[in-house]
Design a protein around this motif. Structure first.
Motif, PDB file in Angstrom:
ATOM      1  N   GLU A 290       3.501   4.213  -9.396  1.00 39.69           N
ATOM      2  CA  GLU A 290       2.530   3.238  -9.915  1.00 39.69           C
ATOM      3  C   GLU A 290       3.139   2.581 -11.196  1.00 39.69           C
TER       4      GLU A 290
ATOM      5  N   THR B  42       1.006  -1.312   0.076  1.00 35.10           N
ATOM      6  CA  THR B  42      -0.093   0.089  -0.026  1.00 35.10           C
ATOM      7  C   THR B  42       1.074   1.080  -0.040  1.00 35.10           C
TER       8      THR B  42
ATOM      9  N   ARG C 216      -7.511   6.655 -11.911  1.00 32.95           N
ATOM     10  CA  ARG C 216      -8.403   5.629 -11.585  1.00 32.95           C
ATOM     11  C   ARG C 216      -8.675   4.380 -12.558  1.00 32.95           C
TER      12      ARG C 216
ATOM     13  N   GLU D 289      -6.641   5.090  -6.292  1.00 34.98           N
ATOM     14  CA  GLU D 289      -7.658   5.615  -5.568  1.00 34.98           C
ATOM     15  C   GLU D 289      -7.430   6.782  -5.473  1.00 34.98           C
TER      16      GLU D 289
ATOM     17  N   ASN E   4      -6.366   2.057 -11.485  1.00 34.23           N
ATOM     18  CA  ASN E   4      -6.644   1.585 -10.006  1.00 34.23           C
ATOM     19  C   ASN E   4      -5.848   2.439  -9.013  1.00 34.23           C
TER      20      ASN E   4
ATOM     21  N   ASP F 240     -11.870   6.576   6.079  1.00 35.25           N
ATOM     22  CA  ASP F 240     -11.095   5.581   5.802  1.00 35.25           C
ATOM     23  C   ASP F 240     -10.101   5.230   6.756  1.00 35.25           C
TER      24      ASP F 240
ATOM     25  N   ARG G 119      -1.846  -1.315  -4.095  1.00 37.03           N
ATOM     26  CA  ARG G 119      -2.749  -0.281  -3.642  1.00 37.03           C
ATOM     27  C   ARG G 119      -2.097   1.000  -3.631  1.00 37.03           C
TER      28      ARG G 119
ATOM     29  N   VAL H 153      -3.100   5.207  -3.290  1.00 38.20           N
ATOM     30  CA  VAL H 153      -4.017   5.917  -2.809  1.00 38.20           C
ATOM     31  C   VAL H 153      -3.530   7.509  -2.855  1.00 38.20           C
TER      32      VAL H 153
ATOM     33  N   LEU I 143      -8.827  10.360  -3.522  1.00 32.90           N
ATOM     34  CA  LEU I 143      -9.856  10.742  -2.798  1.00 32.90           C
ATOM     35  C   LEU I 143      -9.555  12.037  -2.494  1.00 32.90           C
TER      36      LEU I 143
ATOM     37  N   THR J  74     -10.611  15.110   1.047  1.00 33.71           N
ATOM     38  CA  THR J  74     -10.389  14.122   2.038  1.00 33.71           C
ATOM     39  C   THR J  74      -9.095  14.656   2.813  1.00 33.71           C
TER      40      THR J  74
END
Length: 479
Positions: A189, A171, A235, A240, A238, A267, A208, A210, A242, A245
């Motif tokens: 990524e 993550t 997105r 995320e 994949n 979250d 993952r 974010v 936010l 936030t």
């Protein structure tokens, strides 16, 4: 108590900080000042200038780290370089106090002109655990550490049997949706997907990523439609995204996110990699001077880049870049001031150099007036977004524009050649994914080799061994 450093008695242009402004001012003035009988002195804690727009690509393994920095010793041969930190400036007495990088005793350095170019530092907030768990992306060291962190976590996760630890290792979180944050998460990524695809013990779907942004949109430098496209693009990979936030807590690597409108819980999850790119602030060193400072800690400047206070310009005092509040005469700046970016800093440095030299001969000074021509961003190999004037671009063309612009903007011809040839080699041979391990403790293997070998356990005494081998004798009473 500061002591006086023995220096040559000639007019000195003291440049405080070796970022974009410091490097270009010294580069443009060193020969002219030397011919006029003076000297340019540059003071910075590091022996090089870092081209920060390349840091995401350095972290992703697309650029060799040393190619993204410019050595002062190599490229400023006629500039007196002092590796240290200016801790205070007293312009009334025309002296600055310098603390050497090795922590030695401070000393005073006199000057005739001073250029305040200390730049900016990462802006953070008092979030529990952030200082212990987070890492920024403003220095070449941070970029290299991030590259090693991502490659190491992916490799270790591939042999981790605990599902929770495996998820935590895979993550990766970036806080801040400006250019730096978006480019960082996109480049990393791209790197992580490449690494995972080469490891048979991993699935790319396990990764993952974010991106956390407190505002309702990302990348304010581009149009809203382009920003929305970037969100959709991320997105689709994949990632995320936010929006609205914020990070509320990071203690022990357990992140707690909240919704900005109502501060409700959004979250909660764990990560080993927390990257902070939520903006910059003027270098606090600006406050340790007798120059006028605005409410954001920036040195007040006039449009001609002289430090300007309540009673007008301060003689022989100049400033530009992220540490300065420079009026934006084009009308496009936030709050009426130039935004802190490389495009403005480089152009301001060139104008400042011309104005400083003109002031020596009592010639008129010209105001800095530059309208931002646009913005370009790389989102990984062959992916990008760009805005040039009123035109928007995205995809491979925007990526090529990104590389073309920054390849040309990289200071010095020598560094341009190294970067561009590095890109060509990467295109032909692929991304360099090899991590450099244990950079924070390079002597670990030597210490292990030099440590005394453990002594073997002492052998049992022969008599004791013989006695143990003989069968036990019955007591006399039993006979």
């Amino acid at each position: 108590m500061a002591t006086t450093l023995k220096l040559e008695d000639r007019p000195r242009v003291l440049v405080v900080g070796g970022g974009y402004v410091g490097l270009y001012v010294a580069f443009k003035l060193q020969k002219k000042i030397a011919k006029a009988g003076g000297i340019v002195t540059l003071v910075d804690p590091l022996p090089y200038m870092t081209y920060q727009p390349f840091l995401p690509e350095v972290a992703a393994g697309s650029i060799e780290p040393r190619h993204a920095v410019v050595s002062f010793r190599k490229h400023l041969p006629q500039t007196e370089f002092i590796q240290g930190k200016v801790t205070s400036v007293n312009h009334e007495s025309r002296k600055a106090v310098v603390e050497p990088a090795d922590g030695g005793p401070s000393f005073e350095i006199p000057y005739f002109d001073v250029v305040m170019a200390a730049g900016s530092i990462t802006r953070t907030f008092p979030i529990n655990g952030l200082a212990e768990q987070g890492i920024g992306l403003k220095t070449i060291e941070e970029a290299v550490a991030l590259r090693n962190q991502v490659t190491e976590r992916i490799e270790l996760a591939s042999t981790e049997t605990d599902p929770a630890k495996r998820r935590r290792a895979l993550t990766f979180v970036v806080v801040g949706g400006g250019f730096a944050g978006v480019e960082t998460i996109a480049e990393l990524e791209d790197l992580a997907r490449n690494l995972a695809s080469k490891n048979s013990r991993l699935e790319v779907s396990e990764l993952r990523f974010v991106l956390v942004e407190a505002m309702g949109r990302i990348m304010p430098e581009v149009t809203e439609s382009q920003a929305e496209w970037v969100v959709e693009h991320l997105r689709s990979r994949n990632v995320e995204v936010l929006l609205n936030t914020s990070l509320a807590d990071a203690e022990g690597g357990r992140l707690k996110l909240i919704n900005m409108p109502d501060k409700s819980a959004a979250d909660e999850f764990e990560t080993d990699t927390l990257i902070w790119t939520a903006g910059v602030q003027a270098n606090p060193a600006a406050r340790n001077t007798d120059f006028p400072i605005d409410e954001r800690g920036r040195i007040k400047a006039g449009a001609d880049l002289r430090i300007t206070g309540e009673f007008g310009p301060v003689e022989n005092a100049w400033t530009a870049g992220d540490v300065a509040a420079v009026p934006d005469l084009s009308g496009g700046g936030v709050g009426g001031f130039c935004v802190p970016n490389a495009q403005h800093a480089i152009r301001q440095a060139k104008r400042l150099s011309k104005n400083l030299w003109a002031s020596r001969w009592d010639k008129p000074l010209k105001d800095y007036n530059h309208k931002t021509i646009g913005a370009v961003a790389g989102l990984g190999l062959w992916k990008g977004v760009a805005k040039v004037g009123k035109l928007g671009f995205r995809g491979p063309l925007a990526w090529l524009m990104h590389r073309g612009y920054h390849g040309l903007a990289m200071p010095t011809a020598e560094r341009k050649v190294r970067v561009i040839f590095g890109w060509i080699l990467s295109f032909l041979m692929g991304r360099d994914i090899a991590p450099l391990m244990d950079l924070d403790q390079p002597r670990a293997s030597f210490r292990a080799a030099a440590a005394p070998a453990p002594k073997p356990a002492a052998a049992a005494a022969p008599a004791a061994a013989d006695a143990a081998a003989e069968p036990a004798k019955e007591p006399a009473e039993a006979k």
